[in-house]
Motif scaffolding. Structure first.
Motif, mmCIF file in Angstrom:
data_model
loop_
_atom_site.group_PDB
_atom_site.id
_atom_site.type_symbol
_atom_site.label_atom_id
_atom_site.label_comp_id
_atom_site.label_asym_id
_atom_site.label_seq_id
_atom_site.Cartn_x
_atom_site.Cartn_y
_atom_site.Cartn_z
ATOM 1 N N SER A 99 0.851 -1.197 0.000
ATOM 2 C CA SER A 99 0.000 0.000 0.000
ATOM 3 C C SER A 99 0.889 1.251 0.000
ATOM 4 O O SER A 99 2.043 1.224 0.454
ATOM 5 C CB SER A 99 -0.907 0.013 1.230
ATOM 6 O OG SER A 99 -0.153 0.294 2.389
ATOM 7 N N ALA A 100 0.315 2.350 -0.481
ATOM 8 C CA ALA A 100 1.048 3.620 -0.468
ATOM 9 C C ALA A 100 1.363 4.031 0.972
ATOM 10 O O ALA A 100 2.402 4.639 1.244
ATOM 11 C CB ALA A 100 0.222 4.697 -1.175
ATOM 12 N N GLY A 101 0.471 3.654 1.891
ATOM 13 C CA GLY A 101 0.701 3.978 3.303
ATOM 14 C C GLY A 101 1.931 3.271 3.855
ATOM 15 O O GLY A 101 2.728 3.855 4.596
ATOM 16 N N THR A 102 2.096 1.997 3.477
ATOM 17 C CA THR A 102 3.272 1.250 3.952
ATOM 18 C C THR A 102 4.555 1.847 3.370
ATOM 19 O O THR A 102 5.565 1.990 4.073
ATOM 20 C CB THR A 102 3.138 -0.240 3.565
ATOM 21 O OG1 THR A 102 1.985 -0.762 4.231
ATOM 22 C CG2 THR A 102 4.358 -1.038 3.973
ATOM 23 N N ALA A 103 4.507 2.197 2.091
ATOM 24 C CA ALA A 103 5.692 2.828 1.486
ATOM 25 C C ALA A 103 6.007 4.144 2.190
ATOM 26 O O ALA A 103 7.167 4.450 2.494
ATOM 27 C CB ALA A 103 5.455 3.055 -0.003
ATOM 28 N N ALA A 104 4.949 4.927 2.472
ATOM 29 C CA ALA A 104 5.146 6.214 3.152
ATOM 30 C C ALA A 104 5.724 6.010 4.549
ATOM 31 O O ALA A 104 6.580 6.787 5.001
ATOM 32 C CB ALA A 104 3.812 6.964 3.235
ATOM 33 N N GLU A 105 5.275 4.960 5.238
ATOM 34 C CA GLU A 105 5.795 4.679 6.585
ATOM 35 C C GLU A 105 7.296 4.419 6.547
ATOM 36 O O GLU A 105 8.026 4.769 7.477
ATOM 37 C CB GLU A 105 5.080 3.473 7.211
ATOM 38 C CG GLU A 105 3.752 3.793 7.860
ATOM 39 C CD GLU A 105 3.860 4.785 9.015
ATOM 40 O OE1 GLU A 105 4.938 4.923 9.621
ATOM 41 O OE2 GLU A 105 2.857 5.460 9.293
ATOM 42 N N SER A 106 7.771 3.773 5.465
ATOM 43 C CA SER A 106 9.208 3.490 5.384
ATOM 44 C C SER A 106 10.007 4.785 5.228
ATOM 45 O O SER A 106 11.103 4.920 5.771
ATOM 46 C CB SER A 106 9.503 2.498 4.244
ATOM 47 O OG SER A 106 9.314 3.105 2.979
ATOM 48 N N ILE A 107 9.436 5.746 4.515
ATOM 49 C CA ILE A 107 10.115 7.042 4.359
ATOM 50 C C ILE A 107 10.075 7.801 5.685
ATOM 51 O O ILE A 107 11.063 8.409 6.112
ATOM 52 C CB ILE A 107 9.442 7.864 3.235
ATOM 53 C CG1 ILE A 107 9.481 7.087 1.920
ATOM 54 C CG2 ILE A 107 10.126 9.226 3.080
ATOM 55 C CD1 ILE A 107 8.548 7.642 0.840
ATOM 56 N N ARG A 108 8.930 7.732 6.352
ATOM 57 C CA ARG A 108 8.787 8.383 7.660
ATOM 58 C C ARG A 108 9.793 7.807 8.654
ATOM 59 O O ARG A 108 10.420 8.542 9.428
ATOM 60 C CB ARG A 108 7.355 8.185 8.159
ATOM 61 C CG ARG A 108 7.057 8.769 9.513
ATOM 62 C CD ARG A 108 5.553 8.753 9.760
ATOM 63 N NE ARG A 108 5.220 9.053 11.138
ATOM 64 C CZ ARG A 108 4.938 8.131 12.063
ATOM 65 N NH1 ARG A 108 4.964 6.842 11.749
ATOM 66 N NH2 ARG A 108 4.639 8.486 13.281
ATOM 67 N N TYR A 109 9.975 6.486 8.603
ATOM 68 C CA TYR A 109 10.962 5.844 9.484
ATOM 69 C C TYR A 109 12.361 6.411 9.242
ATOM 70 O O TYR A 109 13.084 6.778 10.177
ATOM 71 C CB TYR A 109 10.970 4.321 9.257
ATOM 72 C CG TYR A 109 12.172 3.654 9.865
ATOM 73 C CD1 TYR A 109 12.264 3.456 11.242
ATOM 74 C CD2 TYR A 109 13.258 3.263 9.069
ATOM 75 C CE1 TYR A 109 13.390 2.890 11.812
ATOM 76 C CE2 TYR A 109 14.381 2.697 9.626
ATOM 77 C CZ TYR A 109 14.446 2.516 11.001
ATOM 78 O OH TYR A 109 15.576 1.966 11.556
ATOM 79 N N VAL A 110 12.733 6.514 7.954
ATOM 80 C CA VAL A 110 14.063 7.029 7.600
ATOM 81 C C VAL A 110 14.231 8.458 8.133
ATOM 82 O O VAL A 110 15.288 8.825 8.659
ATOM 83 C CB VAL A 110 14.250 6.967 6.062
ATOM 84 C CG1 VAL A 110 15.437 7.801 5.619
ATOM 85 C CG2 VAL A 110 14.405 5.522 5.619
ATOM 86 N N LEU A 111 13.169 9.255 8.027
ATOM 87 C CA LEU A 111 13.223 10.641 8.514
ATOM 88 C C LEU A 111 13.327 10.712 10.037
ATOM 89 O O LEU A 111 13.873 11.677 10.574
ATOM 90 C CB LEU A 111 11.965 11.402 8.064
ATOM 91 C CG LEU A 111 11.882 11.778 6.586
ATOM 92 C CD1 LEU A 111 10.461 12.217 6.228
ATOM 93 C CD2 LEU A 111 12.875 12.896 6.257
ATOM 94 N N ASN A 112 12.800 9.694 10.713
ATOM 95 C CA ASN A 112 12.734 9.739 12.175
ATOM 96 C C ASN A 112 13.915 9.076 12.869
ATOM 97 O O ASN A 112 14.004 9.118 14.100
ATOM 98 C CB ASN A 112 11.426 9.102 12.663
ATOM 99 C CG ASN A 112 10.230 10.005 12.379
ATOM 100 O OD1 ASN A 112 10.402 11.197 12.108
ATOM 101 N ND2 ASN A 112 9.034 9.451 12.426
ATOM 102 N N VAL A 113 14.818 8.460 12.106
ATOM 103 C CA VAL A 113 16.023 7.899 12.729
ATOM 104 C C VAL A 113 16.810 9.062 13.354
ATOM 105 O O VAL A 113 17.016 10.089 12.707
ATOM 106 C CB VAL A 113 16.883 7.147 11.680
ATOM 107 C CG1 VAL A 113 18.275 6.853 12.213
ATOM 108 C CG2 VAL A 113 16.186 5.852 11.277
#
Ligand SMILES: NC(=O)c1ccc[n+]([C@@H]2O[C@H](COP(=O)([O-])OP(=O)(O)OC[C@H]3O[C@@H](n4cnc5c(N)ncnc54)[C@H](OP(=O)(O)O)[C@@H]3O)[C@@H](O)[C@H]2O)c1
Length: 232
Positions: free
Chosen positions: A193-207
């Motif tokens: 889902s687009a949401g799952t892909a977005a979550e992976s980007i959000r994770y990278v931003l939040n490291v």
């Protein structure tokens, strides 16, 4: 602390999902796209700009002087055999998927450096290996990888972090259109889902800033392989 994050291609697909999540997190999002009405619906600051015209970007982003993160998400994808892909297709892919992110990065680097910020590139599995029919898109995404890797090495002394996310197939307009043009069936349930892909980007931003995700590869678990010929 509130971060200011510019997201390109924020009005649809993965970019829209990411924008909604960042706004919910309390970040200040600057949504960049070419559809002013669609951007306005996001309820955040917007920049109207067309990435197929990189020469116009300087004026579009001239007011931005502090940026905690720049997310290069916008992209285009068309498929076809090398024997049939015209000059216009190659030029379009290189301009939107590579030249525009490079130019936008150049223009916004002072703002990102001022924040000791983060540049994130949304690439693709096609940026790591190219199959039949994917030459133009894959070549542009391979070039985007080169841009990200060089930038990471150059900006280390400025404490600017650089990450690339490589998603596999994602349920967006892009994937639906690709399947249609290949004459292949499209089942959004069989891709991410687009949401799952977005979550992976959000994770990278939040490291936390003490570490950088250089490359994150995320793919659907039960993906149907792409067709290798166009069914017409
Ligand atoms: N979907 C997938 O299966 C998949 C897989 C791997 C990687 N990706 C990558 O993920 C990123 C987002 O893709 P998506 O699936 O969310 O695609 P999408 O639903 O087709 O959305 C693409 C976004 O890019 C914007 N865009 C395209 N050309 C533009 C231009 N000239 N100027 C400004 N904005 C432009 C679009 O704006 P408009 O509404 O104005 O067209 C839209 O917001 C892309 O970089 C793509 O390569 C996608």
């Amino acid at each position: 602390m509130t971060r200011t994050i510019l997201v390109t291609g924020a009005n649809r697909g993965i970019g829209r999902e990411l924008t909604h999540r960042l706004i919910a997190d309390g970040d200040t999002v600057i949504a960049l796209g070419r559809d002013a009405a669609a951007l306005a619906e996001l309820g955040c600051r917007t920049v109207v700009a067309d990435l197929s015209r990189p020469e116009t970007l300087a004026e579009a982003v001239s007011s931005i002087d502090h940026l905690d993160a720049l997310v290069h998400n916008a992209g285009i994808a068309e498929v076809g055999p090398v024997a049939e892909l015209g000059l216009d297709v190659w030029q379009r892919h290189m301009t939107v998927n590579v030249t525009a992110p490079a130019e936008l990065t150049r223009l916004l680097l002072p703002a990102v450096r001022a924040a000791r910020g983060h540049v994130v590139f949304v690439n693709s599995g096609a940026g790591l290996s190219a199959g039949a029919l994917w030459s133009a898109y894959a070549a542009s995404k391979h070039a985007l990888k080169a841009l990200a890797d060089a930038l990471r090495a150059e900006e280390k002394p400025n404490e600017v972090r650089v990450s690339t996310v490589y998603p596999g197939q994602v349920a967006t307009d892009m994937q639906r259109q690709l399947k249609k043009s290949m004459g292949a069936p499209y089942d959004p349930e069989k891709v991410m889902s687009a949401g799952t892909a977005a979550e992976s980007i959000r994770y990278v931003l939040n490291v936390p800033a003490e570490a950088t995700v250089h490359d994150l590869r995320i793919a659907p678990s039960n993906v149907v392989p792409h067709a290798t010929t166009m069914r017409r």
